[in-house]
Design an enzyme around this catalytic site. Structure first.
Site, PDB file in Angstrom:
ATOM      1  N   ASP A  64       5.230  57.348   4.928  1.00  0.00           N
ATOM      2  CA  ASP A  64       5.551  56.770   6.246  1.00  0.00           C
ATOM      3  C   ASP A  64       4.751  57.400   7.380  1.00  0.00           C
ATOM      4  OD1 ASP A  64       7.377  55.138   5.039  1.00  0.00           O
ATOM      5  OD2 ASP A  64       9.061  55.697   6.324  1.00  0.00           O
ATOM      6  N   ASN A  97       5.883  50.133   3.946  1.00  0.00           N
ATOM      7  CA  ASN A  97       7.257  49.684   4.221  1.00  0.00           C
ATOM      8  C   ASN A  97       7.898  50.627   5.228  1.00  0.00           C
ATOM      9  OD1 ASN A  97       9.596  48.226   4.126  1.00  0.00           O
ATOM     10  ND2 ASN A  97      10.217  48.927   2.089  1.00  0.00           N
ATOM     11  N   ASP A 144      21.296  56.328   6.998  1.00  0.00           N
ATOM     12  CA  ASP A 144      20.526  56.904   5.875  1.00  0.00           C
ATOM     13  C   ASP A 144      21.376  57.909   5.096  1.00  0.00           C
ATOM     14  OD1 ASP A 144      18.569  55.363   6.996  1.00  0.00           O
ATOM     15  OD2 ASP A 144      17.262  57.006   7.600  1.00  0.00           O
ATOM     16  N   GLU A 154      14.779  49.407   3.161  1.00  0.00           N
ATOM     17  CA  GLU A 154      13.702  49.410   2.158  1.00  0.00           C
ATOM     18  C   GLU A 154      13.943  48.388   1.057  1.00  0.00           C
ATOM     19  OE1 GLU A 154      14.466  51.741   4.052  1.00  0.00           O
ATOM     20  OE2 GLU A 154      13.111  53.461   4.013  1.00  0.00           O
ATOM     21  N   HIS A 156      13.060  55.102  -1.728  1.00  0.00           N
ATOM     22  CA  HIS A 156      13.183  56.557  -1.867  1.00  0.00           C
ATOM     23  C   HIS A 156      14.629  57.043  -1.912  1.00  0.00           C
ATOM     24  CE1 HIS A 156      13.270  56.867   2.804  1.00  0.00           C
ATOM     25  NE2 HIS A 156      13.420  55.626   2.460  1.00  0.00           N
ATOM     26  N   ARG A 157      15.470  56.478  -1.024  1.00  0.00           N
ATOM     27  CA  ARG A 157      16.857  56.982  -0.970  1.00  0.00           C
ATOM     28  C   ARG A 157      17.670  56.564  -2.188  1.00  0.00           C
ATOM     29  NH1 ARG A 157      16.438  59.678   3.480  1.00  0.00           N
ATOM     30  NH2 ARG A 157      15.290  58.719   5.181  1.00  0.00           N
ATOM     31  N   LYS A 169       7.922  58.234   0.057  1.00  0.00           N
ATOM     32  CA  LYS A 169       8.045  57.599   1.379  1.00  0.00           C
ATOM     33  C   LYS A 169       8.451  58.619   2.439  1.00  0.00           C
ATOM     34  CE  LYS A 169       9.820  53.412   3.612  1.00  0.00           C
ATOM     35  NZ  LYS A 169      10.535  53.804   4.830  1.00  0.00           N
TER      36      LYS A 169
HETATM   37  O1  LIG Z   1      14.571  55.505  14.617  1.00  0.00           O
HETATM   38  C1  LIG Z   1      14.461  56.023  13.513  1.00  0.00           C
HETATM   39  O2  LIG Z   1      13.713  56.984  13.281  1.00  0.00           O
HETATM   40  C2  LIG Z   1      15.283  55.473  12.389  1.00  0.00           C
HETATM   41  C3  LIG Z   1      16.369  54.673  12.651  1.00  0.00           C
HETATM   42  C4  LIG Z   1      17.257  54.153  11.593  1.00  0.00           C
HETATM   43  O3  LIG Z   1      16.998  52.771  11.434  1.00  0.00           O
HETATM   44  P1  LIG Z   1      17.918  51.615  12.101  1.00  0.00           P
HETATM   45  O4  LIG Z   1      17.938  51.808  13.556  1.00  0.00           O
HETATM   46  O5  LIG Z   1      17.194  50.381  11.673  1.00  0.00           O
HETATM   47  O6  LIG Z   1      19.282  51.750  11.481  1.00  0.00           O
HETATM   48  C5  LIG Z   1      17.040  54.858  10.247  1.00  0.00           C
HETATM   49  O7  LIG Z   1      17.652  54.127   9.216  1.00  0.00           O
HETATM   50  C6  LIG Z   1      15.566  55.035   9.945  1.00  0.00           C
HETATM   51  O8  LIG Z   1      15.372  55.705   8.727  1.00  0.00           O
HETATM   52  C7  LIG Z   1      14.910  55.870  11.018  1.00  0.00           C
HETATM   53  C1  LIG Z   2      15.451  53.033   6.650  1.00  0.00           C
HETATM   54  C2  LIG Z   2      14.523  53.968   6.462  1.00  0.00           C
HETATM   55  O1  LIG Z   2      13.255  53.925   6.941  1.00  0.00           O
HETATM   56  P1  LIG Z   2      12.441  52.883   7.849  1.00  0.00           P
HETATM   57  O2  LIG Z   2      13.405  51.936   8.479  1.00  0.00           O
HETATM   58  O3  LIG Z   2      11.741  53.733   8.843  1.00  0.00           O
HETATM   59  O4  LIG Z   2      11.498  52.200   6.920  1.00  0.00           O
HETATM   60  C3  LIG Z   2      14.850  55.213   5.694  1.00  0.00           C
HETATM   61  O5  LIG Z   2      14.049  56.162   5.741  1.00  0.00           O
HETATM   62  O6  LIG Z   2      15.888  55.264   5.017  1.00  0.00           O
END
Ligand SMILES: O=C(O)C1=C[C@@H](OP(=O)(O)O)[C@@H](O)[C@H](O)C1
Ligand SMILES: C=C(OP(=O)(O)O)C(=O)O
Length: 446
Positions: free
Chosen positions: A56, A101, A322, A350, A394-395, A423
């Site tokens: 990422d 992604n 997450d 994801e 990944h999760r 990721k």
């Molecule tokens: O702003 C961020 O860094 C993130 C916000 C969250 O997403 P959502 O706002 O779509 O829930 C989280 O799930 C993602 O891994 C990172």
């Molecule tokens: C939702 C996630 O990531 P992103 O939305 O940034 O792809 C994550 O890291 O669980």
């Protein structure tokens, strides 16, 4: 980097029965991707430290280079970087950005690329093309952006015909993802006029917006926040703080904390504490409600199993989507049926995480039911030694690895496509091996 090839590999994990040690957490994904962008937009040179090196963050860094940030130098391990900022506007006139992604990268960069002048296409893997972006595009159009959808309306790829953003007043929705709001907040100080943002309806994942505001402040911009419903952002541009150090990743920490709470621990994780700007440190609080022993130190958090079995829970985790997945996996080990609420956004991440968690947690012998916004987990009477799909998520891989603590001595579990952890946490399997003392073979990247 994108260092894994899908479903060609698997990893067998034997029964695990202990988990202890001390670890310096890898840098936070969310903070790394904000810090790279802020440094790229700022006036002056920023020295970034403890960056996360993963798929990422690689996509974010590569995209910034393609947008014209030429003076970006990384140390060999990618943990440190020196970035000369563009003072609010990228120089490139045309670029195609492939973003895998990474939700944060595509959302943040759709807004930031609109600040410049030129034609930019932002795309990713097939799943990225199923992750909604309309609420962000609709908001940006209100302040002068010109954005087309190259394939399906409302989804990436997006084609941006950038000619700066005017500022003024904008409405935005935050019930599908908070990343849309973060994206416009991050871009706002570089618009032609100050921006007032009005959030229509519910806002999920609020701690991530709080993180955005805190980091903007650290780069010299103070945002007025009226209860996460109205934001006023000045158009003063960012000023580099000089040096900036990224916190350890609290979402990545959840897997080690959960393992210690199940197997005994103790673990000490450096890089986060009670003052962390990451909402996912609240995972430690959930663990303590379930009966684990948590001690907060300065710059670290300790976790070990409590006196009693892990207690079932019923809670709303919409602020930590997450780490909520780790809670769901942990509930396999609780003393009764648990329900986690507020997780409807799992469907657009994801993979469809609601469906994926239901399918994979069930394979352990647990009884799982879901609604549009919740998951209910009744632990298995006896854990089954299952093979887990990971859906390029990944999760899913990291959560399902916890099942190895539940099987019996002669059994093993199998994780398919284990390198999807790249990721956000490329060292995950190495760390699991080290903390558990178990012997298993980690496939290498092709
Ligand atoms: O702003 C961020 O860094 C993130 C916000 C969250 O997403 P959502 O706002 O779509 O829930 C989280 O799930 C993602 O891994 C990172
Ligand atoms: C939702 C996630 O990531 P992103 O939305 O940034 O792809 C994550 O890291 O669980």
């Amino acid at each position: 980097m994108n260092t894994h090839s899908l479903n060609t590999t698997f990893l067998d994990i034997p029964y695990l029965n202990h988990f202890l040690g001390e670890l310096c957490l890898p840098g936070s994904k969310s903070i790394t991707n904000r810090a790279l962008l802020l440094a790229a937009l700022a006036r002056g040179t920023t020295h970034l430290h403890n960056l996360l090196w993963s798929d990422d963050t690689h996509y974010m860094a590569e995209s910034l280079k393609k947008l014209g940030i030429a003076n970006m130098r990384f140390s060999n391990d990618f943990k440190d970087a020196e970035i000369s900022g563009a003072s609010g506007k990228f120089s490139s006139k045309k670029a195609e950005l492939f973003i895998g992604n990474s939700g944060t990268s595509i959302r943040f960069l759709t807004a930031a690329a609109s600040l410049g002048n030129g034609d930019f296409t932002l795309t990713g893997i097939d799943r990225m093309k199923e992750r909604p972006i309309r609420d962000l595009v609709d908001a940006l159009i209100q302040v002068g952006a010109k954005i087309d959808y190259a394939e399906k309306e409302g989804f990436p790829p997006v084609v941006i015909h950038a000619n700066g953003l005017g500022g003024g007043t904008m409405h935005i929705k935050g019930n599908i993802s908070s990343q849309y709001l973060t994206a416009v907040l991050l871009a706002a100080p570089c618009m032609e006029n100050p921006l007032t943002i009005l959030v229509d309806g519910e806002l999920i994942s609020k701690p991530y917006v709080a993180m955005t505001l805190r980091m903007m402040q650290e780069f010299g911009v103070h945002v007025e926040n009226e209860n996460f419903q109205k934001f006023c952002v000045p158009n003063t541009g960012y000023i580099s703080p000089g040096d900036y150090t990224v916190e350890g990743d609290a979402s990545s920490a959840s897997y080690a904390f959960a393992s210690a709470a199940i197997a005994g621990g103790p673990v000490r994780l450096y890089g986060i504490d009670q003052n962390s700007m990451q909402g996912d440190v609240y995972f430690a609080e959930v663990l303590s409600q379930m009966g684990a022993e948590i001690v907060y130190g300065k710059g670290f958090i300790d976790c070990k199993r409590g006196q009693f079995p892990l207690q079932k829970i019923d809670c709303d985790l919409s602020s930590i989507p997450d780490a909520a997945m780790t809670v769901a996996a942990l509930c396999l080990f609780a003393n009764g049926t648990s329900t986690i609420r507020g997780i409807g956004s799992w469907k657009v991440k994801e993979t469809d995480r609601l469906a994926a968690m239901k399918a994979e947690l069930s394979k352990t012998g647990a009884k799982i039911s879901t609604t549009e916004n919740s998951i209910t987990i009744t632990p298995p009477d006896e854990f089954l030694p299952a093979e887990f799909e990971t859906y390029n998520d990944h999760r899913m891989a990291m959560c399902m690895s916890l099942a190895a603590f539940g099987i019996s001595r002669s059994q093993k579990i199998r994780i398919l496509d284990p390198l999807c952890v790249n990721k956000t946490y490329p060292a995950y399997w190495k760390d699991l091996k080290m903390f558990s003392g178990a012997n298993f073979e980690i496939p290498s990247a092709k």
